[in-house]
Design an enzyme around this catalytic site. Structure first.
Site, PDB file in Angstrom:
ATOM      1  N   ASP A 204       3.543  10.335   9.247  1.00 23.53           N
ATOM      2  CA  ASP A 204       4.898  10.210   8.709  1.00 23.53           C
ATOM      3  C   ASP A 204       5.822  11.287   9.283  1.00 23.53           C
ATOM      4  OD1 ASP A 204       6.833   8.994   7.195  1.00 23.53           O
ATOM      5  OD2 ASP A 204       6.288   9.990   5.323  1.00 23.53           O
TER       6      ASP A 204
ATOM      7  N   SER B 299       1.671   5.657  -0.404  1.00 22.10           N
ATOM      8  CA  SER B 299       2.412   4.517   0.157  1.00 22.10           C
ATOM      9  C   SER B 299       1.500   3.329   0.494  1.00 22.10           C
ATOM     10  CB  SER B 299       3.213   4.957   1.395  1.00 22.10           C
ATOM     11  OG  SER B 299       4.082   6.018   1.076  1.00 22.10           O
TER      12      SER B 299
ATOM     13  N   HIS C 207       9.335   7.486  17.094  1.00 19.88           N
ATOM     14  CA  HIS C 207       8.085   6.730  17.191  1.00 19.88           C
ATOM     15  C   HIS C 207       7.466   6.926  18.581  1.00 19.88           C
ATOM     16  CE1 HIS C 207       9.066   5.145  13.352  1.00 19.88           C
ATOM     17  NE2 HIS C 207      10.015   4.324  13.769  1.00 19.88           N
TER      18      HIS C 207
ATOM     19  N   LEU D 214     -16.265   7.507  18.820  1.00 17.04           N
ATOM     20  CA  LEU D 214     -15.279   7.486  17.729  1.00 17.04           C
ATOM     21  C   LEU D 214     -14.779   6.063  17.535  1.00 17.04           C
ATOM     22  CD1 LEU D 214     -13.114   9.068  15.864  1.00 17.04           C
ATOM     23  CD2 LEU D 214     -11.621   8.882  17.847  1.00 17.04           C
TER      24      LEU D 214
HETATM   25  C1  IPE Z   1       3.986   5.039   5.218  1.00 19.53           C
HETATM   26  O1  IPE Z   1       5.142   5.710   5.577  1.00 19.53           O
HETATM   27  C2  IPE Z   1       3.598   4.071   6.282  1.00 19.53           C
HETATM   28  C3  IPE Z   1       3.235   4.649   7.564  1.00 19.53           C
HETATM   29  C4  IPE Z   1       3.164   5.908   7.861  1.00 19.53           C
HETATM   30  C5  IPE Z   1       2.883   3.699   8.579  1.00 19.53           C
HETATM   31  P1  IPE Z   1       6.588   5.283   5.048  1.00 19.53           P
HETATM   32  O2  IPE Z   1       7.535   6.235   5.619  1.00 19.53           O
HETATM   33  O3  IPE Z   1       6.788   3.841   5.304  1.00 19.53           O
HETATM   34  O4  IPE Z   1       6.413   5.473   3.472  1.00 19.53           O
HETATM   35  P2  IPE Z   1       7.480   5.814   2.353  1.00 19.53           P
HETATM   36  O5  IPE Z   1       8.522   4.757   2.411  1.00 19.53           O
HETATM   37  O6  IPE Z   1       8.038   7.158   2.647  1.00 19.53           O
HETATM   38  O7  IPE Z   1       6.694   5.820   1.070  1.00 19.53           O
HETATM   39  C1  IPE Z   2       6.308   7.095  10.209  1.00 14.64           C
HETATM   40  O1  IPE Z   2       7.524   7.729  10.393  1.00 14.64           O
HETATM   41  C2  IPE Z   2       6.124   5.898  11.103  1.00 14.64           C
HETATM   42  C3  IPE Z   2       6.218   4.593  10.412  1.00 14.64           C
HETATM   43  C4  IPE Z   2       6.349   4.419   9.143  1.00 14.64           C
HETATM   44  C5  IPE Z   2       6.166   3.413  11.261  1.00 14.64           C
HETATM   45  P1  IPE Z   2       8.823   7.267   9.632  1.00 14.64           P
HETATM   46  O2  IPE Z   2       9.532   6.265  10.476  1.00 14.64           O
HETATM   47  O3  IPE Z   2       8.502   6.813   8.264  1.00 14.64           O
HETATM   48  O4  IPE Z   2       9.650   8.617   9.598  1.00 14.64           O
HETATM   49  P2  IPE Z   2      10.521   9.169   8.401  1.00 14.64           P
HETATM   50  O5  IPE Z   2       9.650   9.204   7.184  1.00 14.64           O
HETATM   51  O6  IPE Z   2      11.667   8.242   8.233  1.00 14.64           O
HETATM   52  O7  IPE Z   2      10.926  10.533   8.844  1.00 14.64           O
HETATM   53 MG    MG Z   3       8.371   7.795   6.496  1.00 12.45          MG
END
Ligand code: IPE
Ligand code: IPE
Ligand code: MG
Length: 237
Positions: free
Chosen positions: A15, A191, A32, A126
């Site tokens: 995240d 999440s 990303h 792995l």
């Molecule tokens: C959880 O992250 C999903 C992934 C890392 C793939 P999100 O950014 O989508 O989750 P919330 O919305 O903060 O809970």
């Molecule tokens: C995690 O990073 C990747 C996915 C959920 C695909 P985020 O895109 O959720 O990044 P933040 O949480 O908005 O910073």
């Molecule tokens: Mg996020």
């Protein structure tokens, strides 16, 4: 660190890509793209430290609700990365498995999933599980439906259903429960990730944003894990 203090299975909620990009005045998708480098680093580190299973939460079922451009950029990045990384993953002995509901993917994404799983099938150091269009609640509903069908068909009785039978009908069948769950970016929530499997996992929530999480941060996390006392409801002598 002795062998016992290395988790057999580490699961990571990657995240913070969006915040990382925003802090730099970039578009979210650039976060990303930067995150892919962290995936490479963490896979390398996991192989090096002798971790057997690494699950990465790459896309949740809820993530479909993000702006179309971002979702498309993630799908595109997934396809591009999967093709490009196969030779290096094979060299490192990494077997890739994609975990999630396949229904909603485009033909191209499905093709890439098939390719990476086939090309890396013989990896024996792995197993890298990519949770992609994954939802723990959905996974449990599907398992419940499967068990209900088996009961209706008379193959099992309702009373015979136990934890092992339920586990075998989850997407993680044949994967040991995670010992250690890491979520980057300081958010302290699951999440919808591995809700059943996380029962006795150790948790760690570093502030580091995912694109800044590399081999060193991974090693720090292993140190944190090694200091934990896992009791499983028992008492330590
Ligand atoms: C959880 O992250 C999903 C992934 C890392 C793939 P999100 O950014 O989508 O989750 P919330 O919305 O903060 O809970
Ligand atoms: C995690 O990073 C990747 C996915 C959920 C695909 P985020 O895109 O959720 O990044 P933040 O949480 O908005 O910073
Ligand atoms: Mg996020």
């Amino acid at each position: 660190m002795n062998k016992k203090s290395i988790p057999q299975h580490i699961a990571i909620i990657m995240d913070g890509n969006g915040r990382w990009a925003k802090m730099r005045g970039k578009e979210r998708y650039e976060g990303h793209i930067a995150g892919v480098e962290s995936v490479r680093a963490v896979v390398r580190a996991a192989v090096k430290h002798g971790v057997s299973w690494l699950t990465l939460y790459a896309f949740s079922t809820e993530n479909w609700g993000r702006p179309t451009e971002e979702v498309e950029a993630i799908m595109e990045l997934f396809c591009r990365t999967v093709v490009g990384e196969a030779p290096e993953l094979c060299r490192q002995g990494v077997r890739v498995k994609i975990m999630g509901e396949k229904e909603r993917f485009s033909a191209k994404v499905l093709e890439m999933i098939g390719r990476i799983e086939d090309e890396t099938a013989s990896g024996d150091r792995l197993t890298l599980v990519l949770a992609f269009n994954y939802s723990a609640r959905r996974e449990m509903i599907l398992a419940a439906q499967q068990l209900a069908r088996e009961v209706a068909e008379g193959n099992i009785t309702a009373d015979a259903i136990d934890e092992a039978m339920f586990s075998e009908r989850l997407m993680t069948r044949s994967i040991p429960d995670p010992d250690f769950i890491i979520r980057t970016s300081g958010e302290c929530r699951l999440s919808n990730f591995l809700l059943w499997q996380a029962s006795y996992a150790e948790f760690y929530f570093p502030e580091t944003l995912w694109p800044d999480f590399g081999e060193e941060a991974f090693a720090d996390a292993l140190e944190v894990y090694a200091r934990r006392d896992r009791r499983f409801g028992l008492v330590t002598e």
